[in-house]
Design an enzyme around this catalytic site. Structure first.
Site, PDB file in Angstrom:
ATOM      1  N   GLU A   1       0.846  -1.193   0.000  1.00  0.00           N
ATOM      2  CA  GLU A   1       0.000   0.000   0.000  1.00  0.00           C
ATOM      3  C   GLU A   1       0.883   1.246   0.000  1.00  0.00           C
ATOM      4  O   GLU A   1       1.808   1.356   0.807  1.00  0.00           O
ATOM      5  CB  GLU A   1      -0.911  -0.009   1.231  1.00  0.00           C
ATOM      6  N   GLN A   2       0.588   2.179  -0.912  1.00  0.00           N
ATOM      7  CA  GLN A   2       1.443   3.357  -1.025  1.00  0.00           C
ATOM      8  C   GLN A   2       1.275   4.334   0.134  1.00  0.00           C
ATOM      9  O   GLN A   2       2.199   5.078   0.462  1.00  0.00           O
ATOM     10  CB  GLN A   2       1.182   4.076  -2.344  1.00  0.00           C
TER      11      GLN A   2
ATOM     12  N   ARG B   1     -16.520   3.964   5.657  1.00  0.00           N
ATOM     13  CA  ARG B   1     -15.569   3.078   4.988  1.00  0.00           C
ATOM     14  C   ARG B   1     -14.449   2.648   5.927  1.00  0.00           C
ATOM     15  O   ARG B   1     -13.956   1.516   5.846  1.00  0.00           O
ATOM     16  CB  ARG B   1     -14.979   3.778   3.758  1.00  0.00           C
TER      17      ARG B   1
ATOM     18  N   TYR C   1     -27.782   8.619   4.952  1.00  0.00           N
ATOM     19  CA  TYR C   1     -28.037   7.538   5.903  1.00  0.00           C
ATOM     20  C   TYR C   1     -27.057   7.690   7.068  1.00  0.00           C
ATOM     21  O   TYR C   1     -25.964   8.260   6.920  1.00  0.00           O
ATOM     22  CB  TYR C   1     -27.884   6.158   5.249  1.00  0.00           C
TER      23      TYR C   1
ATOM     24  N   ASP D   1     -12.300  -1.864  -8.029  1.00  0.00           N
ATOM     25  CA  ASP D   1     -12.368  -0.724  -8.938  1.00  0.00           C
ATOM     26  C   ASP D   1     -11.323  -0.784 -10.046  1.00  0.00           C
ATOM     27  O   ASP D   1     -11.503  -0.171 -11.100  1.00  0.00           O
ATOM     28  CB  ASP D   1     -12.203   0.591  -8.170  1.00  0.00           C
TER      29      ASP D   1
END
Length: 395
Positions: free
Chosen positions: A36-37, A111, A217, A295
């Site tokens: 992960e960068q 998230r 929400y 994605d």
């Protein structure tokens, strides 16, 4: 199969898709390395929805209990309201319907809370932070990762979970082109104590009107209300999770809408803003020992709230395929693509179509849409989405 005998697996990207993949691979007996960068595992973008198709996979992975500590279980979902007066066009009881039809609830969450739950299933030693990939190359049919710090990694399997601007995708399928959709998205969090009472309900509420719609929400243990809005794109919109707008700009977009909605927007923290770019489904995901996920493989408009769910499905399916053919990883990647690409392409297409339906100008077509919403049963109609199980699909 012992982990020592398994293939050397590299995952580029430590977001939801990357960590879900590492977790499901571990469940199948494989070790993997996540690159992960970013210097820390964090998630921007605020809220997301976890429908039953993703919830059952989180349960299977053993992280659902941790996730629901902060996630909010939806009682009402897809509550569609008219833009000018909040008239309810349709509403569905998710509390009862999801369990009855699909055996799991639907949740809304920040998230970061989903990322935390997935991270709990991945050994710390497997996650390498601050690793910026500067090149993905192929030596014959074997992928090579080159990092800014000088490290070179030659895995047996490379999984590109590096997002919408994926470097792995460029190496696997070559340059891909995106079209401007003409739609701009805004996202913001509203502290619950500042939010109107109607917005604090356990509902996924969609306000629809000419050229615009807005969804809200509760998230984060009901401490915040997540808000995401869609409007015509301006010339300064970019495809980025980090660009920002002002509350004033967002208010201007929804001027004249129901005063309760305007009150909610007024209480928002600094909105993020990004352009939605339109991408066709890819013709292939694989090259040699490399594949794509989430994605990187199938960016989609967020109008069915399935982006995170599809990345989790990808992860589960990929791990199952490798588990079924541990000594033939390239063949396993082919089975994974065969299993997943048609489904995600269909979701890309239906999500794209919803952008027109939600933004109709007032008139005969809009009134016909509203009648259709009132008569629809989306929870049952979309069973092909929510009943999906990678284990069943693979059998």
């Amino acid at each position: 199969m012992s982990t020592a005998d398994g293939p050397k697996i590299a995952i580029l990207g430590g977001g939801i898709g990357g960590l879900a993949t590492a977790a499901f691979l571990r469940d199948q007996g494989f070790e993997s390395e996540v690159y992960e960068q970013a210097a820390a595992l964090t998630e921007v973008g605020a809220g997301l929805v976890i429908a039953p198709n993703a919830a059952r996979l989180l349960r299977r992975l053993g992280v659902l209990d941790r996730f629901v500590e902060r996630a909010v279980r939806m009682e009402i979902g897809w509550e569609f309201r008219r833009w000018e007066n909040g008239a309810v066009l349709s509403a569905e009881n998710l509390e009862e319907g999801c369990i009855r039809l699909y055996g799991e609830h639907t949740y809304a969450a920040h998230r970061a809370d989903l990322l935390d739950a997935l991270r709990s299933a991945v050994p710390v030693r497997s996650i390498h932070l601050g690793k910026r990939c500067v090149a993905v190359e192929f030596e014959d049919d074997r992928a090579v990762l080159r990092f800014e710090d000088g490290e070179t990694v030659r895995p047996d399997v490379l999984i590109g979970a590096d997002g919408v601007h994926s470097r792995v995708r460029g190496a696997v399928v070559g340059p891909t082109h995106a079209r401007e959709s003409g739609i701009c998205a805004y996202r913001a969090l509203v502290p619950a104590e500042k939010a109107p009472e109607f917005a604090r309900r356990r509902a996924q509420t969609l306000w629809i009107g000419p050229d615009h719609h807005l969804v809200h929400y509760p998230v984060s243990g009901e401490e915040y209300v997540n808000l995401v809005a869609f409007a015509p794109a301006g010339v300064d919109s970019v495809e980025s999770w980090t660009a920002t707008a002002t509350v004033r700009e967002l208010l201007d977009e929804f001027a004249g809408w129901d005063p309760r909605l305007v009150e909610l927007i007024r209480a928002a923290e600094t909105p993020g803003r990004w352009a939605l770019l339109d991408r066709e489904p890819l013709d292939r995901w694989n090259r040699g020992n490399a594949t794509l996920l989430g994605d990187a493989a199938h960016p989609m408009f967020p109008f069915f709230a399935q982006g995170a769910a599809q990345a989790i499905e990808d992860a589960a399916a990929l791990a199952l395929c490798l588990g079924a053919a541990p000594d033939a990883p390239v063949r396993a990647l082919g089975r994974y693509e065969e299993l997943r690409r048609p489904r995600t392409a269909r979701l890309q297409e239906v999500s794209h179509g919803r952008s027109h339906v939600n933004h109709l100008p007032d008139g005969p077509e809009q009134r016909a849409r509203d009648r259709a919403y009132a008569e629809s049963d989306p929870l049952r109609t979309n069973g092909w989405i929510y009943a999906y199980d990678p284990e069943v699909a693979l059998s």
